[in-house]
Design an enzyme around this catalytic site. Structure first.
Site, PDB file in Angstrom:
ATOM      1  CB  ALA A  45      -0.922   0.003   1.214  1.00  0.00           C
ATOM      2  N   GLY A  53       0.626  -5.691   0.265  1.00  0.00           N
ATOM      3  CA  GLY A  53      -0.161  -5.741  -0.959  1.00  0.00           C
ATOM      4  C   GLY A  53       0.649  -6.157  -2.169  1.00  0.00           C
ATOM      5  CD  GLU A  99      -2.732  -8.938   0.738  1.00  0.00           C
ATOM      6  OE1 GLU A  99      -3.565  -9.534   1.434  1.00  0.00           O
ATOM      7  OE2 GLU A  99      -2.638  -7.691   0.673  1.00  0.00           O
ATOM      8  CD  GLU A 151      -0.244  -6.544   5.061  1.00  0.00           C
ATOM      9  OE1 GLU A 151      -0.537  -6.478   3.865  1.00  0.00           O
ATOM     10  OE2 GLU A 151       0.548  -7.404   5.499  1.00  0.00           O
TER      11      GLU A 151
END
Length: 177
Positions: free
Chosen positions: A57, A98, A101, A121
């Site tokens: 992110a 992310g 991911e 995270e």
């Protein structure tokens, strides 16, 4: 976006660490649509420019409407996963949060030696929210994935690739990605 013969290369370029801000997410989706619309393209490679594949992110967008604006990260990952053309994530240096991911939503993954992989995270009091808690256990097994998810600590690509039966990396590549 660059077409190289039958391969389309989508390169994230959001210095310094290819954070997945709105413009980057839009760029990935637009480039993917371009590759899917090009009959000459048979495969797609997703990679990051500069220092990282992706650090996840974009912290500059935390708490802002841009963080949730379409396409959000889940939509980008779903688009990669649904691609009828194979998508290969080429990871180097850093694939975290992310970014990991995003790679997990690709059909195949290759990594440079020494790539740091993590779902950090938890260190921010968050849970990975774009499918990492489901996809990572499928790729490396429940125990190592749970350890990564609850610790948030980075693990080197070679270590993950050595897990028997792992499906995270199809290959560790010593040459230029």
């Amino acid at each position: 976006y660059e077409a190289r013969g039958e391969v389309a290369v989508i390169e994230m370029d959001n210095p310094p660490m290819n954070g997945l801000g709105l413009a980057t997410r839009q760029g990935i989706v637009n480039a993917l649509e371009q590759a899917l619309g090009d009959a000459a393209v048979r495969a797609i490679v997703l990679t990051g420019a500069g220092k990282a594949f992706s650090s996840g992110a974009d912290i500059k967008e935390f708490g802002s409407p841009k963080a949730y604006q379409d396409p959000n990260l889940i939509a980008v990952i779903n688009a990669l996963e649904a691609s009828p053309k194979p998508v290969v994530a080429a990871l180097h240096s850093v694939a975290m949060g992310g970014g990991l991911e995003l790679a997990l939503g690709s059909h195949y993954r290759i990594a440079a030696p020494g790539t740091s992989v993590a779902l950090p995270e938890v260190k921010l009091g968050l849970v990975p929210g774009a499918g990492g808690t489901q996809r990572l256990p499928r790729a490396i097994g429940v125990e190592p994935a749970t350890n990564m998810i609850v610790s948030g600590e980075p693990v080197k690509s070679e270590r993950l690739a050595s897990i028997p039966g792992q499906a995270l990396f199809d290959r560790i590549v010593d040459t230029d990605l």
